[in-house]
Each structure stands twice: as C-alpha cells, then as structure tokens.
Design a protein around this motif. Structure first.
Motif, PDB file in Angstrom:
ATOM      1  N   THR A 108       0.843  -1.188   0.000  1.00 32.81           N
ATOM      2  CA  THR A 108       0.000   0.000   0.000  1.00 32.81           C
ATOM      3  C   THR A 108       0.880   1.240   0.000  1.00 32.81           C
ATOM      4  OG1 THR A 108      -0.161   0.075   2.423  1.00 32.81           O
ATOM      5  CG2 THR A 108      -1.909  -1.112   1.237  1.00 32.81           C
ATOM      6  N   THR A 110       0.383   5.593   0.923  1.00 27.17           N
ATOM      7  CA  THR A 110      -0.447   6.720   1.326  1.00 27.17           C
ATOM      8  C   THR A 110       0.120   7.982   0.699  1.00 27.17           C
ATOM      9  OG1 THR A 110      -1.015   5.640   3.416  1.00 27.17           O
ATOM     10  CG2 THR A 110      -1.366   8.018   3.273  1.00 27.17           C
ATOM     11  N   ASP A 163      -8.641   1.100  -6.441  1.00 27.97           N
ATOM     12  CA  ASP A 163      -7.522   0.719  -5.587  1.00 27.97           C
ATOM     13  C   ASP A 163      -7.415   1.574  -4.327  1.00 27.97           C
ATOM     14  OD1 ASP A 163      -6.573  -1.473  -7.004  1.00 27.97           O
ATOM     15  OD2 ASP A 163      -5.414  -0.233  -8.373  1.00 27.97           O
ATOM     16  N   GLN A 165      -7.964   2.338  -0.725  1.00 28.59           N
ATOM     17  CA  GLN A 165      -8.301   1.563   0.463  1.00 28.59           C
ATOM     18  C   GLN A 165      -8.877   2.427   1.573  1.00 28.59           C
ATOM     19  OE1 GLN A 165      -7.385  -2.144   0.305  1.00 28.59           O
ATOM     20  NE2 GLN A 165      -7.749  -1.146  -1.680  1.00 28.59           N
ATOM     21  N   SER A 166      -8.455   3.675   1.634  1.00 29.84           N
ATOM     22  CA  SER A 166      -8.987   4.615   2.619  1.00 29.84           C
ATOM     23  C   SER A 166      -8.674   6.023   2.146  1.00 29.84           C
ATOM     24  CB  SER A 166      -8.389   4.369   4.010  1.00 29.84           C
ATOM     25  OG  SER A 166      -6.997   4.605   4.006  1.00 29.84           O
ATOM     26  N   SER A 180     -13.158   4.460   5.006  1.00 31.15           N
ATOM     27  CA  SER A 180     -12.744   3.206   4.388  1.00 31.15           C
ATOM     28  C   SER A 180     -13.977   2.318   4.294  1.00 31.15           C
ATOM     29  CB  SER A 180     -11.659   2.523   5.218  1.00 31.15           C
ATOM     30  OG  SER A 180     -12.186   2.090   6.466  1.00 31.15           O
ATOM     31  N   ARG A 192     -14.987   7.969  -3.460  1.00 34.57           N
ATOM     32  CA  ARG A 192     -13.955   7.491  -4.394  1.00 34.57           C
ATOM     33  C   ARG A 192     -14.153   8.063  -5.791  1.00 34.57           C
ATOM     34  NH1 ARG A 192     -13.377   1.144  -3.868  1.00 34.57           N
ATOM     35  NH2 ARG A 192     -15.618   1.261  -3.454  1.00 34.57           N
ATOM     36  N   THR A 205      -4.992   6.229   0.746  1.00 34.86           N
ATOM     37  CA  THR A 205      -4.118   5.062   0.735  1.00 34.86           C
ATOM     38  C   THR A 205      -4.548   4.151  -0.391  1.00 34.86           C
ATOM     39  OG1 THR A 205      -3.679   5.182   3.106  1.00 34.86           O
ATOM     40  CG2 THR A 205      -3.327   3.051   2.037  1.00 34.86           C
ATOM     41  N   LEU A 206      -3.609   3.798  -1.267  1.00 31.89           N
ATOM     42  CA  LEU A 206      -3.885   2.999  -2.457  1.00 31.89           C
ATOM     43  C   LEU A 206      -3.300   1.607  -2.317  1.00 31.89           C
ATOM     44  CD1 LEU A 206      -2.903   5.498  -5.306  1.00 31.89           C
ATOM     45  CD2 LEU A 206      -5.201   5.032  -4.459  1.00 31.89           C
ATOM     46  N   ARG A 207      -4.006   0.638  -2.854  1.00 35.25           N
ATOM     47  CA  ARG A 207      -3.408  -0.677  -3.086  1.00 35.25           C
ATOM     48  C   ARG A 207      -2.453  -0.542  -4.264  1.00 35.25           C
ATOM     49  NH1 ARG A 207      -7.214  -5.649  -4.925  1.00 35.25           N
ATOM     50  NH2 ARG A 207      -8.073  -3.889  -6.083  1.00 35.25           N
ATOM     51  N   ASP A 366     -16.158  -2.121 -10.785  1.00 39.73           N
ATOM     52  CA  ASP A 366     -15.804  -1.817  -9.409  1.00 39.73           C
ATOM     53  C   ASP A 366     -17.077  -1.466  -8.640  1.00 39.73           C
ATOM     54  OD1 ASP A 366     -16.159   1.246  -9.307  1.00 39.73           O
ATOM     55  OD2 ASP A 366     -14.789   1.031 -10.999  1.00 39.73           O
TER      56      ASP A 366
END
Length: 460
Positions: A108, A110, A163, A165-166, A180, A192, A205-207, A366
């Motif tokens: 991940t 951020t 992607d 995540q938060s 999240s 998002r 925060t991205l995957r 998605d």
C-alpha cells in the motif's frame, strides 16, 4: 435494511493542531485573482478568490469562510465544467507527496491528494512499488483523477479509484472524516468518485504492487480484422487498447504484458505527434475527396511497421499529449463495445473534417457508487477534436450513438446527460446524493454545472 434507508453514522477525525503563528489563507475582498482556464481552453472562469491550502487546518478554515461555490482545482485536464466557479477555487497542489508505504501484508501507499500522477509513479518507483494500472495521461492530480473516474486499460484491471483503500475528506462544514470500507463506509463509497461535490479529499491510501517490467508492442491491423479480434486481444494480453485511424482503413494495436527479464530502457521519442500531424495533413489536403484520401493513406502507411519496448511499467503506460483537443468518452457494457466502436467509426468517416484517432479500451467493474464501471465490465470509447475546431458533434452525434449502446459518460469528458438520465444510468445515484446533502446541506460545493443534477434533492 437497504443502504438508502440507513442513517449516516460518520465519525469525524480531529484536525491537527495549528502550528504557532500559522494563519489560514482565507481570501479577502481585496484580492485580485487571476482567471482560470482548463487545458484545452473550453472551460474557464473568473473566480472571486484563489486559495492554496498547505495543510488540513488551512483547508478547514477556507471551506468554512470562503465565498461559494467552492471548487477544488488540479491540472485542469477535464473538459466538462466541473471546476468553473464565480466563488472560490481551491488549488490542492501544495498537498503533495508520499506520506507512507508498506510492502506487507499487501503493498500500500499513502499519498497526498494533490500529487500529480507522474510524480506518484516516480515516488512509488523510488521505494520499489508501482500502481497496478495507470491512465494514458499522467499530468492530473491524484484527487482529480479519482474524482472523475480516470482509468487505464485492461479487461481484468479496474480504474484507479478502485484501488483506494482509505481516504481523508474535509467536508464543506470543516468536518474531517477518515473513510474506508469499515469506517464511514457510505462516505467512502461515495467519495472514491465524487465529482468534487462532497468536499475536498486530502489524502488516500492505495493498493499498489511491487515495481514490475512490462513489454510494450505496437502494430497495425486492417480495421475489419481488428474489430473482429477485439475481445480475443483483450483476453490474451494484460493490457490491450487500440486506436482506429479514420479514413485510412487501419488501426493501431497497443498491448502491454508482464516481462520476466530486466528493463531494457532505450532513448525513445514518441511518434504519436508525427502520426497526428500526418493525419491532419491528409485531411487538409484531401478532405474534399474521401476515396482519394483513403487511397493515399493506404499507400503512405507501412502495415508492417511495429514497435517494441521493455521497461518499468510507469515508463510505458502513460504518454505526453502536447496537441490540445476536446474529447467525449462513453463507457458501454463490454458486450456492446465492438458494435458501438463500429458505429462510431462509420459515423466519423461520413465527416470529411475528422482526423483524430478513436481510442478504445477495456475496464473492469468496481463498486464506487458514481463509477461509470459500477458493477459493469465496460469498454471505453473516446473521440477527439482539435481544440481550435468545432466539437459540437462530439456531444450531439457521437453522444447519440453512446446512448444507443447504453454508455455511461466519463465525468471529465464532454456530454449532455440530464439529471434524470444520470439517475437511471447510476443505480446508486440517490445514495450518493443523500451522502452529499448530509455533508454539504447548503450546497456550497455545487457550481452551475453540478447544480441542475442535484437541485431537486436540495429543494426537497
């Protein structure tokens, strides 16, 4: 209980304490702000104030006190009028950088919301990471790309916002929310892809994945063969896209596949601008005679020409686009992609003034509420016109073809969908609007472009 019947239970995050001597940059009436225009020049405005918050606490003060409508602005690469306001423009350029990253248990990163995508890729590369996918232009801010559902290509790869995540969101009231799938989940699903209507995202925060090598291959195909093989090519390659060249009978195929060996960087100058210039010259010289134009094009084009490069993923997936244009883009159900592409090309070849290639890509579904890919694998079709030439047909005529094939519009590209159409196309539209009204009960984030889509709910 359905999501639409659930009350919002949002847990605010305490803002960081202001630093000693820090003064929020709240605009004053004495300011004489510059006018703003987007990259192509089609959207512009004269705001009452510009502001460049350098921290969340400055942003809180700005959102509470600045003249409305309040609109965040990034790189200006959207063609729709999402940004223009007679109120306050909030540049997020100062909110930039990589805040944290982790390799385990899953990679991940951020990042601050104002980080340009090109910078995101280089920052990640510096710590051995990479985006899972990337759009074909990387000048945008991260927040702007997410707010408009900017995407790359790949039948099994979703758009960038999938992607996330938060994220942290500052609402127009000044409330700061950490969101999240587990915390403030409804705001997360709305934010998002937000159109900038919920507030200002400051961090996410991205995957991501470990940095990796791709091999890029480009070749030409006759249009009829390419249209027949679209789905086969999409299934065979990690990332497939194509550009149909109107009035030539050819299309360019571009694929990227993972490569087990090391990168083999070589000096490279993109030929895209040369090709575009040649297509325009053909139009200018022979646009009056379509058959002759095609005959000449097919003798100038070498169908055997190819390109191959092997390098780190971020060096291949995004390109520079110096030539300015305006653009429309529709996202159709995957099963409708080839037929819609054929219809668009047939229409464009009835117009002798057209020369820009037609871009075709695949995007996986998605769960973001206002994502054009919400619960629907899609094909994306983009049509361009030079920035200094007529473009109304992109909306009127190409838009009609998109409607006929069930397209949802790209939020950053030209379209004329009504509020009623959007409610029909996006199953969670009312849920998004319910979250929006809760976060922005006074509609301070709504400019003239967004207001007609939401004004009915504001009045109710």
């Amino acid at each position: 209980m359905t999501a639409s019947g659930m009350a919002l239970a949002m847990r605010p995050v305490a803002a960081a304490a202001p630093q000693p001597g820090a003064t929020p940059s709240v605009p004053t009436a004495a300011a004489a702000p510059a006018a703003w225009r987007n990259w192509s020049g089609i959207a512009q405005c004269q705001p009452a104030a510009w502001a460049v918050p350098r921290s969340e606490e400055e942003l809180v003060a700005l959102l509470r006190q600045s003249p409305a409508p309040l609109r965040a602005v990034g790189a200006g690469h959207s063609f729709t009028a999402l940004v223009p306001t007679e109120g306050t423009l909030l540049s997020i350029d100062a909110l930039s950088g990589l805040s944290a990253h982790a390799a385990q248990p899953a990679p991940t990163a951020t990042l601050q919301a104002g980080t340009r995508l090109a910078t995101v890729s280089r920052l990640l590369d510096g710590v051995g990471l990479a985006l899972r996918n990337a759009p074909d232009i990387d000048a945008q801010t991260l927040a702007g790309a997410l707010a408009t559902a900017t995407h790359g290509t790949g039948a099994d790869l979703p758009a960038l916002h999938a992607d996330v995540q938060s994220l942290r969101l500052v609402a127009p009231t000044g409330q700061i929310l950490s969101c999240s799938a587990q915390d403030n989940a409804e705001v997360f699903h709305a934010a998002r892809v937000s159109l900038g209507a919920l507030g200002v995202v400051t961090e996410m925060t991205l995957r991501v994945r470990p940095r990796h090598v791709l091999q890029r291959r480009v070749w030409l195909m006759p249009v009829d063969s390419l249209l027949r093989d679209l789905d086969t090519l999409a299934r065979k390659h990690r990332q497939f896209e194509c550009y149909l060249l109107p009035h030539t009978g050819y299309g360019a195929v571009i694929v990227h596949d993972e490569h087990p060996g090391p990168p083999q960087p070589v000096p490279h100058v993109s030929a895209d601008e040369d090709v575009l210039r040649d297509l325009r010259r053909l139009r200018d010289w022979l646009g009056y005679a379509p058959s002759l134009r095609r005959w000449v094009a097919q003798r100038l084009i070498d169908p055997a020409q190819t390109e191959q490069r092997t390098d780190w993923s971020y060096r291949l997936l995004s390109t520079q686009r110096p030539t300015r244009f305006n653009e429309t883009e529709g996202h159709v159900p995957r099963a409708n992609g080839p037929a819609c592409l054929r219809a668009v090309l047939d229409y464009l070849e009835q117009r002798n003034d057209v020369y820009f290639p037609v871009e075709f890509r695949y995007v996986a579904q998605d769960e973001a509420w206002l994502s054009p890919f919400y619960e629907r694998d899609s094909c994306s079709i983009a049509v361009h016109a030079a920035h200094d030439e007529p473009w109304d047909y992109l909306v009127k005529d190409v838009g009609a073809l998109f409607r006929r094939h069930g397209a949802r519009p790209h939020w950053g590209k030209l379209h004329d969908r009504s509020a009623q159409e959007l409610r029909t196309l996006y199953p969670r539209w009312n849920d998004f609007d319910r979250v929006r009204r809760h976060l922005d009960p006074q509609g301070r984030m709504l400019n003239a472009y967004l207001r007609p889509w939401f004004e009915r709910s504001n009045a109710s």
